[in-house]
Design a protein around this motif. Structure first.
Motif, PDB file in Angstrom:
ATOM      1  N   ASP A  42       0.824  -1.213   0.000  1.00  7.65           N
ATOM      2  CA  ASP A  42       0.000   0.000   0.000  1.00  7.65           C
ATOM      3  C   ASP A  42       0.860   1.266   0.000  1.00  7.65           C
ATOM      4  O   ASP A  42       0.400   2.325   0.365  1.00  7.65           O
ATOM      5  N   VAL A  43       2.125   1.129  -0.412  1.00  3.90           N
ATOM      6  CA  VAL A  43       3.023   2.288  -0.393  1.00  3.90           C
ATOM      7  C   VAL A  43       2.896   3.093  -1.683  1.00  3.90           C
ATOM      8  O   VAL A  43       2.761   4.315  -1.661  1.00  3.90           O
ATOM      9  N   GLY A  44       2.919   2.417  -2.832  1.00  3.66           N
ATOM     10  CA  GLY A  44       2.631   3.092  -4.096  1.00  3.66           C
ATOM     11  C   GLY A  44       3.771   3.900  -4.687  1.00  3.66           C
ATOM     12  O   GLY A  44       3.547   4.979  -5.236  1.00  3.66           O
ATOM     13  N   CYS A  45       4.993   3.393  -4.633  1.00  2.66           N
ATOM     14  CA  CYS A  45       6.127   4.107  -5.251  1.00  2.66           C
ATOM     15  C   CYS A  45       5.924   4.139  -6.776  1.00  2.66           C
ATOM     16  O   CYS A  45       5.685   3.091  -7.392  1.00  2.66           O
ATOM     17  N   ALA A  46       6.058   5.331  -7.363  1.00  2.00           N
ATOM     18  CA  ALA A  46       5.814   5.477  -8.803  1.00  2.00           C
ATOM     19  C   ALA A  46       6.774   4.613  -9.612  1.00  2.00           C
ATOM     20  O   ALA A  46       6.417   4.099 -10.673  1.00  2.00           O
ATOM     21  N   TRP A  47       7.994   4.441  -9.132  1.00  2.00           N
ATOM     22  CA  TRP A  47       9.023   3.717  -9.884  1.00  2.00           C
ATOM     23  C   TRP A  47       9.117   2.241  -9.506  1.00  2.00           C
ATOM     24  O   TRP A  47      10.051   1.548  -9.935  1.00  2.00           O
ATOM     25  N   CYS A  48       8.162   1.764  -8.710  1.00  2.00           N
ATOM     26  CA  CYS A  48       8.218   0.374  -8.233  1.00  2.00           C
ATOM     27  C   CYS A  48       8.422  -0.601  -9.385  1.00  2.00           C
ATOM     28  O   CYS A  48       7.706  -0.541 -10.387  1.00  2.00           O
ATOM     29  N   ASP A  49       9.385  -1.511  -9.244  1.00  2.00           N
ATOM     30  CA  ASP A  49       9.602  -2.509 -10.293  1.00  2.00           C
ATOM     31  C   ASP A  49       8.883  -3.818  -9.960  1.00  2.00           C
ATOM     32  O   ASP A  49       9.127  -4.840 -10.584  1.00  2.00           O
ATOM     33  N   THR A  53       2.926  -7.010  -7.766  1.00  2.00           N
ATOM     34  CA  THR A  53       2.688  -7.604  -6.443  1.00  2.00           C
ATOM     35  C   THR A  53       1.621  -6.856  -5.650  1.00  2.00           C
ATOM     36  O   THR A  53       1.171  -7.339  -4.615  1.00  2.00           O
ATOM     37  N   TRP A  54       1.251  -5.656  -6.075  1.00  2.00           N
ATOM     38  CA  TRP A  54       0.475  -4.763  -5.215  1.00  2.00           C
ATOM     39  C   TRP A  54      -0.865  -5.339  -4.764  1.00  2.00           C
ATOM     40  O   TRP A  54      -1.265  -5.153  -3.637  1.00  2.00           O
ATOM     41  N   ASN A  55      -1.565  -5.993  -5.683  1.00  2.00           N
ATOM     42  CA  ASN A  55      -2.902  -6.504  -5.367  1.00  2.00           C
ATOM     43  C   ASN A  55      -2.793  -7.925  -4.816  1.00  2.00           C
ATOM     44  O   ASN A  55      -2.669  -8.892  -5.565  1.00  2.00           O
ATOM     45  N   GLY A  83       8.667  -8.469  -0.993  1.00  2.00           N
ATOM     46  CA  GLY A  83       7.328  -8.251  -1.506  1.00  2.00           C
ATOM     47  C   GLY A  83       7.367  -7.433  -2.777  1.00  2.00           C
ATOM     48  O   GLY A  83       8.338  -7.485  -3.521  1.00  2.00           O
ATOM     49  N   GLY A  84       6.297  -6.579  -2.907  1.00  2.00           N
ATOM     50  CA  GLY A  84       5.302  -6.143  -1.966  1.00  2.00           C
ATOM     51  C   GLY A  84       5.897  -5.706  -0.619  1.00  2.00           C
ATOM     52  O   GLY A  84       7.078  -5.450  -0.499  1.00  2.00           O
ATOM     53  N   GLU A  85       4.979  -5.619   0.329  1.00  2.00           N
ATOM     54  CA  GLU A  85       5.374  -5.265   1.691  1.00  2.00           C
ATOM     55  C   GLU A  85       5.029  -6.428   2.608  1.00  2.00           C
ATOM     56  O   GLU A  85       3.866  -6.592   3.004  1.00  2.00           O
ATOM     57  N   THR A 109      11.996  -4.639   3.736  1.00  2.00           N
ATOM     58  CA  THR A 109      10.737  -3.960   4.079  1.00  2.00           C
ATOM     59  C   THR A 109      10.853  -2.448   3.959  1.00  2.00           C
ATOM     60  O   THR A 109      11.943  -1.891   4.107  1.00  2.00           O
ATOM     61  N   SER A 110       9.685  -1.828   3.750  1.00  2.00           N
ATOM     62  CA  SER A 110       9.620  -0.367   3.821  1.00  2.00           C
ATOM     63  C   SER A 110       9.448   0.089   5.274  1.00  2.00           C
ATOM     64  O   SER A 110       9.520   1.281   5.554  1.00  2.00           O
ATOM     65  N   GLY A 111       9.165  -0.844   6.160  1.00  2.00           N
ATOM     66  CA  GLY A 111       9.018  -0.515   7.582  1.00  2.00           C
ATOM     67  C   GLY A 111       7.747   0.245   7.914  1.00  2.00           C
ATOM     68  O   GLY A 111       7.624   0.796   9.008  1.00  2.00           O
ATOM     69  N   PRO A 126      13.327   2.706   3.221  1.00  2.00           N
ATOM     70  CA  PRO A 126      12.249   3.644   3.560  1.00  2.00           C
ATOM     71  C   PRO A 126      11.711   4.365   2.343  1.00  2.00           C
ATOM     72  O   PRO A 126      12.460   4.645   1.398  1.00  2.00           O
ATOM     73  N   LYS A 127      10.417   4.641   2.363  1.00  2.00           N
ATOM     74  CA  LYS A 127       9.786   5.321   1.244  1.00  2.00           C
ATOM     75  C   LYS A 127       9.096   6.581   1.753  1.00  2.00           C
ATOM     76  O   LYS A 127       8.347   6.536   2.726  1.00  2.00           O
ATOM     77  N   ARG A 128       9.293   7.688   1.043  1.00  2.00           N
ATOM     78  CA  ARG A 128       8.690   8.950   1.469  1.00  2.00           C
ATOM     79  C   ARG A 128       7.176   8.883   1.485  1.00  2.00           C
ATOM     80  O   ARG A 128       6.521   9.520   2.292  1.00  2.00           O
TER      81      ARG A 128
HETATM   82  S1  SF4 Z   1       7.387  -0.298  -1.041  1.00  2.22           S
HETATM   83 FE1  SF4 Z   1       8.434  -1.652  -2.477  1.00  2.22          FE
HETATM   84  S2  SF4 Z   1       6.823  -2.992  -3.341  1.00  2.22           S
HETATM   85 FE2  SF4 Z   1       5.809  -1.258  -2.352  1.00  2.22          FE
HETATM   86  S3  SF4 Z   1       5.491   0.218  -3.999  1.00  2.22           S
HETATM   87 FE3  SF4 Z   1       7.421   0.779  -3.014  1.00  2.22          FE
HETATM   88  S4  SF4 Z   1       9.012  -0.312  -4.173  1.00  2.22           S
HETATM   89 FE4  SF4 Z   1       7.030  -1.258  -4.707  1.00  2.22          FE
END
Ligand code: SF4
Length: 208
Positions: A42-49, A53-55, A83-85, A109-111, A126-128
């Motif tokens: 549920d983080v939603g990074c625009a550049w996620c590769d 996995t999100w759903n 993951g995913g997370e 993990t994104s924590g 970590p993700k902003r």
């Molecule tokens: S936290 Fe990881 S899996 Fe989730 S959107 Fe960001 S890069 Fe993708």
């Protein structure tokens, strides 16, 4: 996004894929490891590769006994739960069973969700968009910050100020801009040598 009831308290997990490969990033780069990738994020990074996995609903709840048996059937000494997370789910049952089989367990993990489970190594990325919980910083053995643009270096420093003194610090270029941003990272790391640079070496090795 996730319905934790169908996962029976962690006895089942939404398995996306599991495979034996070489760890491509961060402190353990180059080491063989068995990857267990869980769906849902549920983080939603625009550049996620790993947007696929999100759903989590498209990944069937898989019994952890099945996952563990597959992991121990290969030569791997180390398991990477990613993951995913993965912290969207109760991970204590899975990590306990892997430990019982003598395996080392690493977490990516994104924590951004509370910790469950026992890990030998925690890589906090970590993700902003959805910042880590304070507890995640304390648990990190390795902080790996993805850098897409120069301003992300400020975010990296904010995160580095929260981890323990023993935590390894990595700057990793976001893959799609890696060539462009790399000179900035190189110069930054040279000026601030507490940081090391991590690259996604598995993509150069053409392995998953
Ligand atoms: S936290 Fe990881 S899996 Fe989730 S959107 Fe960001 S890069 Fe993708």
């Amino acid at each position: 996004m996730t319905n934790t009831d169908i996962f029976e308290g962690g006895a089942k997990l939404p398995l996306v894929e599991d495979f034996y490969t070489i760890q491509g990033e961060g402190f353990h780069t180059g080491k063989p490891a068995y990857f267990i990738r869980l769906g849902g994020c549920d983080v939603g990074c625009a550049w996620c590769d790993a947007k696929y996995t999100w759903n989590s609903r498209i990944y069937p709840p898989t019994a952890i006994d099945v996952i563990v048996e597959r992991a121990v059937a290969c030569e791997a000494q180390s398991i990477v739960i990613t993951g995913g997370e993965p912290l969207l789910y109760p991970l204590e049952p899975l990590t306990r069973k892997l430990k019982e089989r003598g395996l080392e367990i690493f977490l990516e993990t994104s924590g951004s969700h509370p910790f469950t489970g026992e890990f030998d190594w925690v890589c906090l990325s970590p993700k902003r968009k959805l910042a880590p919980l304070e507890d995640a910083y304390k648990r990190a053995h390795e902080l790996k910050v993805i850098i897409q643009e120069e301003s992300d270096l400020e975010w990296a420093e904010e995160c580095a100020a929260k981890v323990g003194t023993e935590c390894y610090l990595f700057l990793q270029p976001e893959w799609s801009v890696a060539e462009k941003i790399m000179p900035t990272l190189v110069e930054y790391a040279k000026r601030n040598p507490k940081w090391s640079i991590s690259i996604q070496s598995h993509k150069y090795m053409r392995i998953p």
